[in-house]
Design a protein around this motif. Structure first.
Motif, short mmCIF file in Angstrom:
data_model
loop_
_atom_site.label_atom_id
_atom_site.label_comp_id
_atom_site.label_asym_id
_atom_site.label_seq_id
_atom_site.Cartn_x
_atom_site.Cartn_y
_atom_site.Cartn_z
N ALA A 67 2.97 5.31 -2.27
CA ALA A 67 1.61 5.13 -2.81
C ALA A 67 1.55 3.83 -3.60
CB ALA A 67 1.23 6.32 -3.68
N SER A 90 -0.81 1.76 -3.98
CA SER A 90 -2.03 1.65 -4.80
C SER A 90 -1.85 2.36 -6.14
CB SER A 90 -3.23 2.24 -4.05
OG SER A 90 -3.00 3.60 -3.75
N SER A 91 -1.13 3.49 -6.13
CA SER A 91 -0.87 4.21 -7.37
C SER A 91 0.00 3.38 -8.31
CB SER A 91 -0.19 5.55 -7.07
OG SER A 91 0.13 6.24 -8.26
N SER A 112 4.95 4.36 -7.13
CA SER A 112 4.69 4.36 -5.69
C SER A 112 5.49 5.44 -4.98
CB SER A 112 5.03 2.99 -5.10
OG SER A 112 4.25 1.97 -5.68
#
Length: 761
Positions: free
Chosen positions: A24, A26-27, A502
């Motif tokens: 992830a 973006s996280s 991530s």
């Protein structure tokens, strides 16, 4: 068999095994923004130390961004912002007196533990509130300096507001984004589902291992589609027609459910046919079609998510043409044999014909969905003009007070967990204060995070946290020794933080391993660190993990062995209701039960199957002396899932069933199966052995004789009508699949009966 040194190594590697999926990223980047915003403001205002509270609040509020509709995300973020601020205030008010801080800790953690009664989002909000309380009482307490306390609360609100803004993102510009992403995720999971289905014939020796992967993929699809429907409902409310885009996404969701059912039915037939000689002649073409179906589903997922990708199905069409061509060759070879084909050969040929038809229908379904996606991108209505849209069912919800009243008892697993959690966290805080443990709140935090409602979850979280902290602590100490440049340290912190966040959805162990050196480096930069910080972090984490394990084992444990019979009974009854409705659709073909009824019962059975599998996994995580004999549990769940697949195959075949060629003695057979399943459920409920199994095979004899005679009649027609669609051909097409699934149901019922008999011993 692995050698002794390999076993601990394999066990250790399992703790860091990545789940399927992508990091992830973006996280991780969002976490950078969460931290960077308050830190940047602190540096610009020359109040970097004070910004630590805003950073902490932003991180905690960011943790509750669990997806879903924007309204859900906003509610969760705002609730968390208020929660962490109130926790900070309460911690300040009670921190100066130990006798006041200890009972307040118990009360706060107990209330937070009960929040799990109301769902995942309240549970997550309560967790971050608890974390903020524990950290605040140890690090940020400033009472009785009221002005400082109010300033801290303002910083906490500011940090939470910053996280809320980042969580909502571009909701004004793209209000439907959560629903579109949720539907896209459903199609992406379907792609993985059919990929796992295509592996059935690759290695028949590993069929058991394949079955485990396939059932897990099936559960993933069920959960993903349930989540997508929930998000759709939250975005478009409960009105019959929200707008064009909402209706198109709902049609795609319904089609995804139908595709999932078709795959289950397809695998049933593949399981029967894949071990037979004729199947080898078309296996390559079947595998190619399934591969292209998986690719097409992946393309549909990307097109829905990004609203601009084109879906090209030419490769799928060519694969279907190749399969049809090969099937025609096989058909000619079977029909033109010098001697008439035997019944067994013809039954095998019928199964391959069924597989070919199923794959063609799946391809047609994807063509329809590709048109809907294209219309979704263009804002056109054509694809759904004639569709009957069924809105998602809304579960009945009890009031907050009623739910709380019903669970204020030791019979409630969550009540016992809340009480256990409050006791262990309070004990951890008391020990840290009395023993004057440096950074003692790490002990409390570890116990708070590691303690789960079940022992298996607690032990797994504890092991991963302790091992991850140990490895991360060693890495942190090494970085402290190696890095002396502030820029290099800052870059290292940022990279580790992005990597940790991530990988968090994929591996909790790796997340902790990467996060620990971030904390050590941060403390070292602020002058509160040193090499001993890494050692203290490891020791405190180990102490908190031990407390969590002791509490989970000794304090009102909820052993799965005691809960499992109730879950298994519920699962059997859900599958029985599904079976009865499907059989009723065959017996009363002219008064066909509504498709909504069958769909709802299938959905409920699928959810209970997933719940039973999850309960079994919790059982396997418990101590050996508590588990008891696990083989009957595994066998029972496996054959319940097989029974569900057989019923789903019958339900899918019902769509092609005219009702003119009803299978003989079907009602008598169904009545006996219902009686047996009701007895099995009663046996689990009462803790008694089931009644002796009736001779189920005798009920199949008439059906077998009739099918054999039907095949013989068709074989005799080959000389005169090899290609004509006669009444016999239609009867074969309608009755043979039903007979096959009834055979499988008998074997599955017998295995379930045997497993329950062993389980009750």
């Amino acid at each position: 068999m692995p050698s002794a040194p390999q076993r601990p190594l394999n066990w250790l590697l399992q703790q860091f095994q990545l789940k399927p999926g992508k990091p992830a990223i973006s996280s991780g980047l969002r976490t950078l923004a969460l931290v960077g915003g308050p830190i940047g403001v602190g540096i610009l205002t020359d109040r970097a130390a004070a910004s630590a509270i805003a950073v902490m609040a932003a991180l905690f509020v960011g943790m509750v961004d669990v997806g879903g509709a924007y309204r859900q995300k906003a509610t969760a973020a705002i609730s968390a912002t208020i929660g962490v601020t109130v926790a900070l205030l309460i911690a300040n008010l009670v921190s100066h007196t130990l006798w006041l801080a200890i009972p307040t800790t118990f009360f706060v953690i107990f209330i937070a533990g009960l929040a799990g009664l109301y769902g995942r989002i309240p549970a997550t909000v309560s967790l971050v509130t608890s974390l903020m309380f524990v950290v605040s009482i140890a690090k940020f307490a400033s009472f009785p300096n009221i002005s400082t306390v109010l300033q801290q609360c303002a910083l906490c609100l500011a940090g939470g507001a910053w996280a809320t803004v980042l969580s909502l993102g571009l909701w004004v510009l793209r209000p439907y984004e959560p629903a579109m992403q949720a539907v896209a995720a459903g199609y992406r999971t379907l792609s993985k589902f059919i990929e796992s289905a295509s592996e059935i014939g690759s290695n028949p020796q590993d069929r058991q291992e394949w079955a485990t992967r396939f059932l897990q993929a099936q559960d993933n699809v069920t959960q993903e589609l349930v989540s997508a429907r929930s998000v759709w409902t939250d975005v478009w409310t409960r009105q019959a027609a929200a707008n064009l885009r909402g209706n198109q996404l709902l049609v795609l969701l319904e089609d995804a459910t139908q595709i999932s059912n078709s795959i289950v039915a397809l695998v049933e037939v593949l399981t029967i046919a894949s071990d037979r000689p004729l199947f080898e002649r078309v296996q390559r073409e079947i595998n190619q079609v399934m591969e292209q179906l998986a690719i097409a589903l992946k393309m549909l997922s990307k097109a829905i998510a990004k609203s601009k990708n084109s879906v090209h199905l030419e490769d799928l069409d060519r694969a279907i043409e190749a399969l049809e061509h090969q099937w025609q060759i096989l058909r000619s070879q079977v029909l033109n044999q010098t001697n008439s084909p035997q019944n067994d050969d013809y039954a095998e040929f019928v199964n391959i014909s069924k597989i070919t038809t199923s794959l063609k229908l799946l391809a047609d379904q994807l063509h329809t969905d590709a048109e809907i996606v294209r219309d979704l991108q263009r804002g056109e209505r054509r694809s759904i003009a004639q569709r009957d849209i069924s809105l998602p069912m809304q579960p009945e919800r009890s009031s907050i007070i009623d739910t709380l009243k019903n669970n204020l008892t030791f019979r409630s697993v969550l009540f016992r967990h809340a009480l256990r959690l409050a006791l262990i966290v309070t004990i951890a805080e008391l020990l840290a204060e009395l023993l004057q443990i440096p950074q003692g709140y790490w002990v409390t935090l570890t116990a708070l995070v590691a303690l789960k409602p079940d022992f298996g979850g607690t032990s797994q979280a504890t092991v991963q946290r302790v091992i991850g902290t140990t490895l991360g602590g060693i890495l942190g100490i090494a970085l402290v020794l190696l890095l002396h440049n502030s820029v290099a340290i800052a870059i290292c912190i940022l990279l580790l933080m992005v990597a940790a966040m991530s990988l968090r959805p994929l591996s909790y162990g790796i997340f902790i391993t990467l996060l620990t050196p971030v904390i050590i480096l941060l403390l070292n930069v602020t002058g509160k660190g040193g090499l001993h910080i890494g050692v203290l972090r490891i020791a405190d984490t180990l102490a908190g993990g031990v407390l969590a394990l002791i509490g989970s084992y000794l304090l009102f444990p909820s052993w799965e062995r005691q809960q499992l019979p109730t879950q298994l009974e519920t699962t059997i009854r859900a599958n029985l209701a599904y079976f009865q409705q499907v059989i009723a659709s065959y017996l009363n073909s002219r008064q066909n039960p509504s498709s909504d009824s069958i769909r709802n019962l299938r959905h409920q059975a699928a959810l209970e199957n997933a719940n039973a599998a999850a309960a079994a996994q919790r059982l396997f995580g418990e101590p050996r002396h508590v588990q008891g004999e696990v083989e009957p549990v595994t066998t029972l769940i496996l054959y319940i899932r097989g029974f569900f697949s057989s019923v789903t195959t019958l339900a899918e075949h019902r769509r092609e069933f005219s009702g003119e060629y009803l299978v003989a003695d079907l009602k008598q057979f169904a009545d006996v199966i219902v009686q047996v399943l009701e007895n099995l459920a009663d046996a689990l409920q009462q803790g008694q052995p089931p009644q002796p199994l009736p001779a189920l095979d005798t009920y199949l004899e008439t059906i077998h004789e009739h099918i054999a005679q039907l095949h013989a009649t068709r074989i005799s027609e080959f000389a005169t009508n090899p290609s004509t669609l006669t009444a016999t051909v239609q009867a074969v097409r309608e009755r043979t699949p039903v007979s096959t699934e009834l055979d499988r149901i008998v074997r599955e019922i017998a295995a379930m009966h045997s497993a329950i008999a062993r389980l009750q011993k």
